[in-house]
Every structure is written in structure tokens, then in C-alpha cells.
Design a protein around this motif. Structure first.
Motif, PDB file in Angstrom:
ATOM      1  N   GLY A 238       0.823  -1.209   0.000  1.00  0.00           N
ATOM      2  CA  GLY A 238       0.000   0.000   0.000  1.00  0.00           C
ATOM      3  C   GLY A 238       0.855   1.256   0.000  1.00  0.00           C
ATOM      4  N   LEU A 239       1.949   1.226   0.742  1.00  0.00           N
ATOM      5  CA  LEU A 239       2.872   2.369   0.750  1.00  0.00           C
ATOM      6  C   LEU A 239       3.510   2.561  -0.622  1.00  0.00           C
ATOM      7  N   ALA A 240       3.821   1.464  -1.312  1.00  0.00           N
ATOM      8  CA  ALA A 240       4.379   1.572  -2.662  1.00  0.00           C
ATOM      9  C   ALA A 240       3.353   2.207  -3.609  1.00  0.00           C
ATOM     10  N   ALA A 241       2.084   1.807  -3.478  1.00  0.00           N
ATOM     11  CA  ALA A 241       1.027   2.411  -4.294  1.00  0.00           C
ATOM     12  C   ALA A 241       0.880   3.893  -3.950  1.00  0.00           C
ATOM     13  N   HIS A 242       0.947   4.215  -2.664  1.00  0.00           N
ATOM     14  CA  HIS A 242       0.878   5.613  -2.224  1.00  0.00           C
ATOM     15  C   HIS A 242       2.008   6.422  -2.840  1.00  0.00           C
ATOM     16  N   ASP A 243       3.218   5.869  -2.802  1.00  0.00           N
ATOM     17  CA  ASP A 243       4.364   6.585  -3.364  1.00  0.00           C
ATOM     18  C   ASP A 243       4.207   6.806  -4.871  1.00  0.00           C
ATOM     19  N   ALA A 244       3.621   5.836  -5.574  1.00  0.00           N
ATOM     20  CA  ALA A 244       3.360   5.996  -7.006  1.00  0.00           C
ATOM     21  C   ALA A 244       2.327   7.101  -7.236  1.00  0.00           C
ATOM     22  N   ILE A 245       1.326   7.173  -6.385  1.00  0.00           N
ATOM     23  CA  ILE A 245       0.310   8.223  -6.489  1.00  0.00           C
ATOM     24  C   ILE A 245       0.948   9.591  -6.266  1.00  0.00           C
ATOM     25  N   VAL A 246       1.778   9.706  -5.235  1.00  0.00           N
ATOM     26  CA  VAL A 246       2.432  10.986  -4.938  1.00  0.00           C
ATOM     27  C   VAL A 246       3.347  11.402  -6.086  1.00  0.00           C
ATOM     28  N   ALA A 247       4.146  10.461  -6.590  1.00  0.00           N
ATOM     29  CA  ALA A 247       5.044  10.782  -7.705  1.00  0.00           C
ATOM     30  C   ALA A 247       4.233  11.213  -8.935  1.00  0.00           C
ATOM     31  N   GLY A 248       3.139  10.508  -9.207  1.00  0.00           N
ATOM     32  CA  GLY A 248       2.287  10.880 -10.332  1.00  0.00           C
ATOM     33  C   GLY A 248       1.677  12.257 -10.148  1.00  0.00           C
ATOM     34  N   ALA A 249       1.246  12.561  -8.933  1.00  0.00           N
ATOM     35  CA  ALA A 249       0.659  13.874  -8.643  1.00  0.00           C
ATOM     36  C   ALA A 249       1.696  14.982  -8.806  1.00  0.00           C
ATOM     37  N   GLN A 250       2.911  14.726  -8.355  1.00  0.00           N
ATOM     38  CA  GLN A 250       3.966  15.726  -8.499  1.00  0.00           C
ATOM     39  C   GLN A 250       4.290  15.977  -9.970  1.00  0.00           C
ATOM     40  N   GLU A 251       4.331  14.921 -10.762  1.00  0.00           N
ATOM     41  CA  GLU A 251       4.591  15.057 -12.198  1.00  0.00           C
ATOM     42  C   GLU A 251       3.467  15.823 -12.878  1.00  0.00           C
ATOM     43  N   ARG A 252       2.217  15.490 -12.547  1.00  0.00           N
ATOM     44  CA  ARG A 252       1.078  16.201 -13.134  1.00  0.00           C
ATOM     45  C   ARG A 252       1.102  17.676 -12.729  1.00  0.00           C
ATOM     46  N   ASN A 253       1.416  17.949 -11.483  1.00  0.00           N
ATOM     47  CA  ASN A 253       1.485  19.327 -11.002  1.00  0.00           C
ATOM     48  C   ASN A 253       2.589  20.100 -11.729  1.00  0.00           C
ATOM     49  N   ARG A 254       3.758  19.462 -11.875  1.00  0.00           N
ATOM     50  CA  ARG A 254       4.875  20.111 -12.575  1.00  0.00           C
ATOM     51  C   ARG A 254       4.479  20.432 -14.013  1.00  0.00           C
ATOM     52  N   ARG A 255       3.880  19.462 -14.679  1.00  0.00           N
ATOM     53  CA  ARG A 255       3.496  19.645 -16.082  1.00  0.00           C
ATOM     54  C   ARG A 255       2.441  20.734 -16.235  1.00  0.00           C
ATOM     55  N   LEU A 256       1.509  20.791 -15.324  1.00  0.00           N
ATOM     56  CA  LEU A 256       0.466  21.816 -15.379  1.00  0.00           C
ATOM     57  C   LEU A 256       1.061  23.208 -15.169  1.00  0.00           C
TER      58      LEU A 256
END
Length: 171
Positions: free
Chosen positions: A119-137
Motif C-alpha cells: 500500500g505504501l508503494a502504491a501511495h508513493d506511485a500516487i504521490v510521484a504521479g501527482a507531483q509530475e502532473r502538477n509540474r506539467r500543469l
């Protein structure tokens, strides 16, 4: 946060173009909701692809995060959903070994939930994805533009919160 050379964006509509829109679609709240909905739909697709989680499931994993175990009731409050609404998603997360459940040792009537290592690995993937989406936006904006935008969003949020409080008093 600088603009990419050669990347073109549609010009902002001028006042006459805004006036031609249907009145409701020209309103700031409608435009912000469209932006929020487009961002949400993209996030749902990304997290489904990266983690195999539904929107409710990734919301629960994101909310549980790297926190100590919390009660199901507290989790429901954190995500703004009814306890019954999240029970099916939690059962699926437990079955997939992303979430662990245990009885609260201080109160046998209460169930505590927390993320497992998976679950923590999935959480970390979500956070990394959110950071990438935020950066791109935000790469579309210069530093000064971002500062102004965030200030304006904060001001609009404060005003909207006051409008909500006013409506609550009238009901």
C-alpha cells in the motif's frame, strides 16, 4: 517554471468572446469546475494505469498515506464519504493486501486501518504521479504568474468559503 519555446497555447478569450458564451459557462465557478473535472479525470486514468486502483481506492490510499493507523470513521471523514460508502473499497484494498485492518486495542468497537508495504508503494506511485502532473500543469506559467495565480485562488477560496457560510446561515 518558464514557458517552453515553440509551444503555443490558445489565447485567453477577450471580453466579447466571454459575453458570447452561455451565461453559466462564462462564470468563474463554472470554468474552475471544468478545469477541476478535467484534472480529476486525467488523475483517475493515470492512477488506474499506475496502480490499478479505482478513484475511490486511490483516494483512500492517498488519505491513509504515511500516517499511523486511523479509524474507519476518521478515514471516512477525511475523504468526505460515508463509512458505508468506503467499506467495499476498503474490503478490496484489504483483499489486495494494500491495507491492513485491526481492532483498536483501546476500543474493541473500532476498526483501525493502515497501509501495508504494498500500500505504501502504491501511495508513493500516487504521490510521484501527482507531483509530475502538477509540474506539467504549472510549467505553463512563469514564476510571477504562478505567484499571482496562487494568491488569486486563495482570495477566491476565502470569498467562496464566506459565501458558503452565508448560505448555511440562511438555511
Amino acid at each position: 517554471m518558464s514557458r517552453k519555446p515553440g509551444k503555443r497555447t490558445a489565447p485567453a478569450p477577450v471580453a466579447a468572446e466571454v459575453a458570447e458564451l452561455a451565461p453559466i459557462t462564462a462564470m468563474m465557478s463554472s470554468r474552475l469546475m471544468v478545469l477541476a473535472n478535467v484534472l480529476k479525470r486525467g488523475a483517475i486514468l493515470r492512477y488506474k494505469r499506475l496502480t490499478g486502483l479505482s478513484s475511490v481506492e486511490f483516494g483512500l490510499v492517498a488519505s491513509l498515506g504515511r500516517r499511523p493507523p486511523m479509524s474507519v470513521i476518521r478515514l471516512a471523514e477525511a475523504v468526505g464519504m460515508d463509512k458505508g460508502q468506503i467499506s467495499r473499497a476498503l474490503a478490496e484494498l484489504v483483499a489486495r493486501k494494500l491495507v491492513a485492518k485491526e481492532v483498536n486495542p483501546r476500543d474493541n468497537r473500532e476498526t483501525l486501518v493502515c497501509l501495508t508495504k504494498a500500500g505504501l508503494a502504491a501511495h508513493d506511485a500516487i504521490v510521484a504521479g501527482a507531483q509530475e502532473r502538477n509540474r506539467r500543469l504549472l510549467e505553463q506559467l512563469g514564476k510571477d504568474e504562478l505567484t499571482v495565480l496562487l494568491d488569486q485562488i486563495d482570495r477566491l477560496t476565502d470569498t467562496a468559503a464566506q459565501m458558503l457560510a452565508d448560505e448555511k446561515q440562511l438555511n
